[in-house]
Scaffold this motif. Structure first.
Motif, PDB file in Angstrom:
ATOM      1  N   ASN A 211      64.236  61.636  56.820  1.00 58.04           N
ATOM      2  CA  ASN A 211      63.866  62.720  57.726  1.00 58.04           C
ATOM      3  C   ASN A 211      64.640  64.006  57.478  1.00 58.04           C
ATOM      4  O   ASN A 211      65.336  64.508  58.354  1.00 58.04           O
ATOM      5  CB  ASN A 211      64.069  62.267  59.182  1.00 58.04           C
ATOM      6  N   PRO A 212      64.566  64.563  56.251  1.00 57.79           N
ATOM      7  CA  PRO A 212      65.266  65.807  55.993  1.00 57.79           C
ATOM      8  C   PRO A 212      64.737  66.916  56.894  1.00 57.79           C
ATOM      9  O   PRO A 212      63.567  66.918  57.271  1.00 57.79           O
ATOM     10  CB  PRO A 212      64.946  66.106  54.513  1.00 57.79           C
ATOM     11  N   PRO A 213      65.583  67.871  57.288  1.00 55.94           N
ATOM     12  CA  PRO A 213      65.163  68.918  58.219  1.00 55.94           C
ATOM     13  C   PRO A 213      63.943  69.700  57.744  1.00 55.94           C
ATOM     14  O   PRO A 213      63.113  70.086  58.533  1.00 55.94           O
ATOM     15  CB  PRO A 213      66.405  69.819  58.298  1.00 55.94           C
ATOM     16  N   ARG A 214      63.864  69.927  56.450  1.00 56.05           N
ATOM     17  CA  ARG A 214      62.736  70.707  55.936  1.00 56.05           C
ATOM     18  C   ARG A 214      62.305  70.127  54.601  1.00 56.05           C
ATOM     19  O   ARG A 214      63.101  70.036  53.665  1.00 56.05           O
ATOM     20  CB  ARG A 214      63.133  72.176  55.765  1.00 56.05           C
ATOM     21  N   ARG A 215      61.057  69.674  54.510  1.00 62.47           N
ATOM     22  CA  ARG A 215      60.550  69.075  53.286  1.00 62.47           C
ATOM     23  C   ARG A 215      60.300  70.159  52.244  1.00 62.47           C
ATOM     24  O   ARG A 215      59.595  71.133  52.490  1.00 62.47           O
ATOM     25  CB  ARG A 215      59.249  68.324  53.591  1.00 62.47           C
ATOM     26  N   THR A 216      60.908  69.995  51.058  1.00 64.51           N
ATOM     27  CA  THR A 216      60.704  70.929  49.954  1.00 64.51           C
ATOM     28  C   THR A 216      60.190  70.144  48.757  1.00 64.51           C
ATOM     29  O   THR A 216      59.757  69.002  48.888  1.00 64.51           O
ATOM     30  CB  THR A 216      62.024  71.638  49.600  1.00 64.51           C
ATOM     31  N   SER A 217      60.253  70.750  47.584  1.00 60.62           N
ATOM     32  CA  SER A 217      59.799  70.040  46.389  1.00 60.62           C
ATOM     33  C   SER A 217      60.779  68.914  46.055  1.00 60.62           C
ATOM     34  O   SER A 217      61.943  68.925  46.464  1.00 60.62           O
ATOM     35  CB  SER A 217      59.703  71.012  45.205  1.00 60.62           C
ATOM     36  N   LEU A 218      60.287  67.936  45.310  1.00 63.83           N
ATOM     37  CA  LEU A 218      61.124  66.801  44.924  1.00 63.83           C
ATOM     38  C   LEU A 218      62.336  67.282  44.136  1.00 63.83           C
ATOM     39  O   LEU A 218      63.461  66.798  44.333  1.00 63.83           O
ATOM     40  CB  LEU A 218      60.291  65.822  44.092  1.00 63.83           C
ATOM     41  N   ARG A 219      62.128  68.236  43.256  1.00 65.68           N
ATOM     42  CA  ARG A 219      63.238  68.761  42.447  1.00 65.68           C
ATOM     43  C   ARG A 219      64.304  69.380  43.340  1.00 65.68           C
ATOM     44  O   ARG A 219      65.512  69.164  43.127  1.00 65.68           O
ATOM     45  CB  ARG A 219      62.707  69.796  41.450  1.00 65.68           C
ATOM     46  N   ASN A 220      63.889  70.149  44.334  1.00 69.26           N
ATOM     47  CA  ASN A 220      64.856  70.784  45.225  1.00 69.26           C
ATOM     48  C   ASN A 220      65.598  69.757  46.070  1.00 69.26           C
ATOM     49  O   ASN A 220      66.785  69.921  46.371  1.00 69.26           O
ATOM     50  CB  ASN A 220      64.143  71.796  46.130  1.00 69.26           C
ATOM     51  N   GLU A 221      64.896  68.693  46.469  1.00 64.70           N
ATOM     52  CA  GLU A 221      65.544  67.667  47.274  1.00 64.70           C
ATOM     53  C   GLU A 221      66.588  66.911  46.462  1.00 64.70           C
ATOM     54  O   GLU A 221      67.675  66.582  46.962  1.00 64.70           O
ATOM     55  CB  GLU A 221      64.498  66.710  47.845  1.00 64.70           C
ATOM     56  N   VAL A 222      66.263  66.622  45.195  1.00 60.25           N
ATOM     57  CA  VAL A 222      67.256  65.980  44.322  1.00 60.25           C
ATOM     58  C   VAL A 222      68.461  66.893  44.147  1.00 60.25           C
ATOM     59  O   VAL A 222      69.622  66.467  44.256  1.00 60.25           O
ATOM     60  CB  VAL A 222      66.625  65.641  42.950  1.00 60.25           C
ATOM     61  N   ALA A 223      68.196  68.173  43.903  1.00 59.77           N
ATOM     62  CA  ALA A 223      69.283  69.137  43.708  1.00 59.77           C
ATOM     63  C   ALA A 223      70.146  69.269  44.959  1.00 59.77           C
ATOM     64  O   ALA A 223      71.367  69.413  44.878  1.00 59.77           O
ATOM     65  CB  ALA A 223      68.706  70.498  43.318  1.00 59.77           C
ATOM     66  N   ALA A 224      69.510  69.185  46.136  1.00 54.36           N
ATOM     67  CA  ALA A 224      70.261  69.293  47.387  1.00 54.36           C
ATOM     68  C   ALA A 224      71.245  68.134  47.531  1.00 54.36           C
ATOM     69  O   ALA A 224      72.387  68.316  47.987  1.00 54.36           O
ATOM     70  CB  ALA A 224      69.302  69.319  48.572  1.00 54.36           C
ATOM     71  N   GLY A 225      70.824  66.929  47.129  1.00 51.69           N
ATOM     72  CA  GLY A 225      71.715  65.780  47.192  1.00 51.69           C
ATOM     73  C   GLY A 225      72.884  65.909  46.240  1.00 51.69           C
ATOM     74  O   GLY A 225      74.032  65.599  46.590  1.00 51.69           O
ATOM     75  N   VAL A 226      72.603  66.384  45.023  1.00 53.60           N
ATOM     76  CA  VAL A 226      73.671  66.564  44.028  1.00 53.60           C
ATOM     77  C   VAL A 226      74.646  67.643  44.491  1.00 53.60           C
ATOM     78  O   VAL A 226      75.858  67.484  44.378  1.00 53.60           O
ATOM     79  CB  VAL A 226      73.073  66.923  42.650  1.00 53.60           C
ATOM     80  N   ARG A 227      74.109  68.748  45.041  1.00 51.81           N
ATOM     81  CA  ARG A 227      74.979  69.842  45.525  1.00 51.81           C
ATOM     82  C   ARG A 227      75.869  69.375  46.662  1.00 51.81           C
ATOM     83  O   ARG A 227      77.057  69.708  46.712  1.00 51.81           O
ATOM     84  CB  ARG A 227      74.126  71.030  45.987  1.00 51.81           C
ATOM     85  N   TRP A 228      75.294  68.608  47.598  1.00 53.99           N
ATOM     86  CA  TRP A 228      76.093  68.135  48.729  1.00 53.99           C
ATOM     87  C   TRP A 228      77.253  67.277  48.234  1.00 53.99           C
ATOM     88  O   TRP A 228      78.387  67.436  48.689  1.00 53.99           O
ATOM     89  CB  TRP A 228      75.224  67.333  49.690  1.00 53.99           C
ATOM     90  N   LEU A 229      76.962  66.387  47.302  1.00 53.47           N
ATOM     91  CA  LEU A 229      78.016  65.527  46.754  1.00 53.47           C
ATOM     92  C   LEU A 229      79.079  66.368  46.043  1.00 53.47           C
ATOM     93  O   LEU A 229      80.281  66.145  46.213  1.00 53.47           O
ATOM     94  CB  LEU A 229      77.402  64.514  45.786  1.00 53.47           C
ATOM     95  N   TRP A 230      78.658  67.329  45.255  1.00 54.92           N
ATOM     96  CA  TRP A 230      79.609  68.125  44.481  1.00 54.92           C
ATOM     97  C   TRP A 230      80.528  68.941  45.393  1.00 54.92           C
ATOM     98  O   TRP A 230      81.689  69.174  45.050  1.00 54.92           O
ATOM     99  CB  TRP A 230      78.851  69.051  43.530  1.00 54.92           C
ATOM    100  N   ARG A 231      80.032  69.353  46.538  1.00 56.70           N
ATOM    101  CA  ARG A 231      80.839  70.172  47.447  1.00 56.70           C
ATOM    102  C   ARG A 231      81.783  69.353  48.315  1.00 56.70           C
ATOM    103  O   ARG A 231      82.675  69.917  48.963  1.00 56.70           O
ATOM    104  CB  ARG A 231      79.914  71.007  48.345  1.00 56.70           C
TER     105      ARG A 231
END
Length: 402
Positions: free
Chosen positions: A198-218
């Protein structure tokens, strides 16, 4: 009188744990019988080795994508559907074996499908667990899951798979099909409501993958743990890629002795599942994680020096205890910290680093051992782990806050 652990963790967790235990046995049966099946169809070593690669390849191709879908969909329903599909695929494979129509291409296709399902189901189960138990119960819950894997997959399933294959080549795959069907039924019985990323805002699959990687990196601690694990697996993979040759040429053990040394891994892993939660409570996550890095350095140095099989066996038991304790501690910390809607994607990054690091290390270890000596990969791994320990030592102090 104390209540059983499964009762304290709740009925839903008991269903998940039982489902995982049953499917672990099935997975181990197929892992043992799969190479035997390929070898019965073809004598080509490359084709036999390719069967293992066919099941591992989906992790390299789909791990991050699977993590994104785990965060988009109902995780419980996903596991049920994936297990049903895997059950049908294995039943189909068993049917082709029984009718004499099986081929290498069919085997590869089924194994690739099983590996693809694994990227979805394993990631979903890891993300589902925190919804079934409290944060304080996560170490005990993860310890039970790790223990069921060690006992079912490592101790019980491997000899069982080989024995069933001797009875009939189709039987082990039919048994595995039954375990996946049973696992699907158990997961379907979990009463917890739909567990959506249930992500707050559904985006493209690529953006969702990138969001997970960014969160981990930060996140400094989880970034440190992820990179430490990935680099450690490169070191481990490099050292143990030539382990069978190390046992024969360095330790002078027979095939039976090699099997006993492999069993030492399973024994240590089982012990690790029983002490992980207690060690963390007694000494804290920071001390446990730091001690684990030191154990890895000592392991590689000890194996590089020793020529005694029993010394190597003791070292392997200790190393495996550490590996299990580390895995349970890190998994529990990650499940506490990562927001529910990102658990699938962050978990998939860990899986990619885990398998990718081990695969890269295996290639490097073989090249290094071929160019120098059989113990050189262990020395290289020791130096690498010493460097990793120094770099990760201070950032790991943040583990005390989760």
């Amino acid at each position: 009188m104390r209540a059983p652990v499964s009762a304290r963790l709740g009925a839903d967790f008991t269903k998940l744990w039982t489902a995982a235990a049953v499917s672990n046995v099935g997975d181990g049966v197929t892992m043992a019988a799969g190479p035997l099946l390929v070898a019965s169809v073809s004598d080509d070593p490359a084709l036999v080795a390719g069967a293992v690669f066919a099941q591992q390849l989906p992790w390299l191709l789909f791990a991050l994508i699977s993590g994104a879908y785990v965060d988009r969909l109902d995780r419980r329903r996903m596991v049920v559907i994936v297990n049903v599909v895997r059950s049908v695929a294995l039943a189909g494979l068993a049917a082709t074996i029984a009718t004499g129509t099986v081929s290498v291409a069919i085997i590869y296709a089924v194994l690739f499908l099983l590996g693809t399902g694994e990227t979805l189901a394993d990631t979903a189960l890891g993300a589902l667990l925190p919804a079934l138990v409290t944060p304080a119960q996560l170490p005990n819950a993860n310890a039970r899951l790790y223990a069921s894997f060690t006992i079912g997959n490592q101790f019980v399933a491997k000899p069982l798979g080989a024995w069933l294959f001797v009875i009939s080549a189709a039987v082990p795959f039919g048994v595995d099909a039954l375990t996946f069907a049973t696992s699907a039924a158990l997961i379907a019985g979990i009463r917890t409501g739909p567990v959506l990323g249930n992500p707050p805002r559904r985006t493209s699959l690529r953006n969702e993958v990138a969001a997970g990687v960014r969160w981990l990196w930060r996140h400094r601690l989880l970034r440190t743990l992820a990179l430490t694990m990935g680099l450690s697996n490169i070191a481990f993979g490099a050292a143990f890629a030539v382990f069978v040759l190390y046992c024969r040429d360095r330790l002078g053990v027979s095939t039976v002795g090699y099997g006993i040394l492999l069993t030492a891994f399973a024994v240590g892993g089982l012990v690790g599942t029983t002490v992980a939660a207690r060690l963390t409570r007694a000494f804290g996550s920071v001390a446990v994680l730091r001690a684990g890095l030191l154990v890895e350095v000592v392991t590689h140095v000890s194996l590089a020096i020793t020529t005694t099989p029993w010394t190597a066996a003791v070292v392997l038991v200790v190393f495996s205890i550490h590996a299990m304790v580390w895995g349970i501690t890190v998994t529990s910390a990650r499940q506490r910290v990562v927001p529910p809607h990102l658990r699938g994607r962050v978990g998939s990054v860990y899986a990619l680093l885990d398998l990718g690091g081990a695969a890269l290390g295996s290639i490097l270890g073989g090249l290094v051992a071929s160019a120098w000596e059989i113990t050189t990969p262990f020395w290289v791994a020791a130096v690498a782990m010493a460097t990793i320990t120094v770099v990760a030592w201070r950032p790991l102090r943040e583990a005390g806050a989760v």
